[in-house]
Enzyme design. Sequence first.
Site, PDB file in Angstrom:
ATOM      1  N   TYR A   1      13.682  -2.647  -3.698  1.00 57.56           N
ATOM      2  CA  TYR A   1      12.653  -2.891  -4.695  1.00 57.56           C
ATOM      3  C   TYR A   1      11.460  -1.949  -4.652  1.00 57.56           C
ATOM      4  O   TYR A   1      10.992  -1.477  -5.691  1.00 57.56           O
ATOM      5  CB  TYR A   1      12.133  -4.335  -4.526  1.00 57.56           C
TER       6      TYR A   1
ATOM      7  N   GLY B   1       0.475  -0.230  -4.924  1.00 60.39           N
ATOM      8  CA  GLY B   1      -0.737  -1.019  -4.823  1.00 60.39           C
ATOM      9  C   GLY B   1      -1.671  -0.730  -5.963  1.00 60.39           C
ATOM     10  O   GLY B   1      -1.946   0.441  -6.253  1.00 60.39           O
TER      11      GLY B   1
ATOM     12  N   ASN C   1      -0.495   1.840   5.700  1.00 59.39           N
ATOM     13  CA  ASN C   1       0.455   1.028   4.938  1.00 59.39           C
ATOM     14  C   ASN C   1       1.241   0.197   5.938  1.00 59.39           C
ATOM     15  O   ASN C   1       1.834   0.752   6.861  1.00 59.39           O
ATOM     16  CB  ASN C   1       1.411   1.941   4.145  1.00 59.39           C
ATOM     17  N   GLY C   2       1.242  -1.098   5.741  1.00 61.57           N
ATOM     18  CA  GLY C   2       2.014  -1.951   6.645  1.00 61.57           C
ATOM     19  C   GLY C   2       1.222  -3.146   7.085  1.00 61.57           C
ATOM     20  O   GLY C   2       0.172  -3.448   6.528  1.00 61.57           O
TER      21      GLY C   2
ATOM     22  N   CYS D   1       0.739  -1.256   0.000  1.00 60.23           N
ATOM     23  CA  CYS D   1       0.000   0.000   0.000  1.00 60.23           C
ATOM     24  C   CYS D   1       0.772   1.311   0.000  1.00 60.23           C
ATOM     25  O   CYS D   1       1.918   1.392   0.405  1.00 60.23           O
ATOM     26  CB  CYS D   1      -0.965   0.034   1.170  1.00 60.23           C
TER      27      CYS D   1
HETATM   28  P1  AMP Z   1      10.176 -14.240  -8.168  1.00 58.52           P
HETATM   29  O1  AMP Z   1       9.777 -14.291  -9.580  1.00 58.52           O
HETATM   30  O2  AMP Z   1       9.152 -14.894  -7.265  1.00 58.52           O
HETATM   31  O3  AMP Z   1      11.557 -14.755  -7.879  1.00 58.52           O
HETATM   32  O4  AMP Z   1      10.167 -12.709  -7.715  1.00 58.52           O
HETATM   33  C1  AMP Z   1      11.202 -11.872  -8.087  1.00 58.52           C
HETATM   34  C2  AMP Z   1      10.683 -10.739  -8.900  1.00 58.52           C
HETATM   35  O5  AMP Z   1       9.577 -10.114  -8.240  1.00 58.52           O
HETATM   36  C3  AMP Z   1      11.756  -9.680  -9.070  1.00 58.52           C
HETATM   37  O6  AMP Z   1      11.761  -9.285 -10.421  1.00 58.52           O
HETATM   38  C4  AMP Z   1      11.331  -8.568  -8.144  1.00 58.52           C
HETATM   39  O7  AMP Z   1      11.561  -7.322  -8.736  1.00 58.52           O
HETATM   40  C5  AMP Z   1       9.864  -8.783  -7.891  1.00 58.52           C
HETATM   41  N1  AMP Z   1       9.535  -8.632  -6.459  1.00 58.52           N
HETATM   42  C6  AMP Z   1      10.308  -8.833  -5.409  1.00 58.52           C
HETATM   43  N2  AMP Z   1       9.657  -8.598  -4.259  1.00 58.52           N
HETATM   44  C7  AMP Z   1       8.409  -8.237  -4.580  1.00 58.52           C
HETATM   45  C8  AMP Z   1       7.236  -7.853  -3.842  1.00 58.52           C
HETATM   46  N3  AMP Z   1       7.257  -7.794  -2.533  1.00 58.52           N
HETATM   47  N4  AMP Z   1       6.133  -7.537  -4.535  1.00 58.52           N
HETATM   48  C9  AMP Z   1       6.113  -7.605  -5.863  1.00 58.52           C
HETATM   49  N5  AMP Z   1       7.171  -7.957  -6.623  1.00 58.52           N
HETATM   50  C10 AMP Z   1       8.311  -8.276  -6.001  1.00 58.52           C
END
Ligand code: AMP
Length: 493
Positions: free
Chosen positions: A264, A49, A124-125, A23
């Site tokens: 990220y 979000g 948020n949180g 969020c």
């Molecule tokens: P994965 O495909 O499950 O290994 O997720 C890694 C990818 O998801 C990377 O490209 C990250 O930029 C992105 N990512 C990492 N953490 C999050 C998050 N909390 N929410 C959404 N995307 C994420």
Amino acid sequence: MKKHIKTLKKRLTNFDPKIKEECGVFGISNAKDASALTALGLHALQHRGQEGCGIVSFNGKEYFSEKRFGLVGDNFNREKVLKKLQGDFAIGHNRYSTTGENTLRNIQPFFADTNAGGIGVAHNGNLTNSISLRKKLVDDGAIFYTTSDTETIVQLIAKSKRSKTIDKIVDAIFQIQGGYALVMLTQTSLVGVRDPYGIRPLVIGKLKDSYVLASETCALDIIGAKFVREVENGEIVLIEKNELKSIKPFPLKKVRPCVFEYIYFARPDSMLNGKTAYEYRKNLGSELAKENDINADIVVPVPDSGNAAALGFAQHLKIKFELGLVRNHYVGRTFIEPSQKIRSLGVKLKLNANQSTIKGKKIILVDDSLVRGTTSHKIVKMLYDAGAEEVHVRIACPEIKFPDFYGVDTPTKKELLAANKNNQEICQYIGAKSLKFLSINGMYRAIGFDQRNESYPQLTDHYFTGDYPVKPIDELGDSKITQLSLLNTASNN
Ligand code: AMP
């Protein structure tokens, strides 16, 4: 009696503790077009979000509320909607949730009438003790309308015996635990709260006579507001009659912002602790490059999350930076898809290999993080299918081995690839020629904090270390015990 137990079970199970609220929040005081400015702020925070958005405004007498599924630009773009949101004060919220109920009821800001007047709350949180709190509140007769932990805060505020709204808020905040940034609208003030460790972000801005509160500075930039400062950890800011007051009612804790905002989550142009997220990410890339041990023809980022890190990596090693993958910007984040099957499909929908740059090349593919491994697995194959000679994967953060309970959507330990496989096994799973993660030392160097040195500010880095600054009470099983004892109590009556 059986019926009573059934009702209790239903009440408890209706609450989905797995809901993760990532969020974005925004609030503005004393502004002519408060709701339109809030819509713009939320638009800048859209990356935080995409599931739903809402605005609550106040015109000095009445509150107004509009909530919608989907994106801000698709919902708060018309005069007709914004006109309904009257008043010079407004707060807004972008909702991100991967599991749990996707209903309009869960979209924020929430609004409640208390005996001290109305209050709007945007959060948020994630609270780490919301199940236990909710259980107590339900025991005391509270009726919950949503399945979100934010409603727990609203109920605590409403239930407080203090007479002034701000005291009610302090009362409530004393009881909650976790990572949280709150923006609230009372009948006399705009209020901002940041959790005692400052895990979730919140900044203060100024636009002429108005104060602005927002999750990130990019939401100030969009409306031309000047950045004043971050809300400090454990601080409550109260904007009343155009003046900003600060209260610090909690025992002082050392600030520990969430490292994932740096890696990220924050938009690259947002300022975190004096620098843009982009700068930190480039540093993460160059630290990763310092730890690199192979040569390649080109460095390719996973767009957009890996762009800055890949650039830092390529510049440090003086290897050519190429856009070997092209992203379709009209698809949501892969993460927001609910099932693993659809999530895999999401990656295919989102990215395609740019043949001209990768054919016959030795490639270093850089991404910001690896969570389940879905993205890397698909992309490595995509690059090989498009003619890459070698694909080496480099990840600009350490291995994510521990889940999050403070509002970032990382899955359970079972789903975290690095929690269950060693480097070689992960490399094999994603099909790369080699794989390396940034070291924890490298990560701390990149962000500018001395690695684990107590005299320096630390980060909330449990993803990699398992060091949780706030005990995840609900997750440690207390809630299960609570549920059991509640049912026992019920059957004994
Ligand atoms: P994965 O495909 O499950 O290994 O997720 C890694 C990818 O998801 C990377 O490209 C990250 O930029 C992105 N990512 C990492 N953490 C999050 C998050 N909390 N929410 C959404 N995307 C994420």
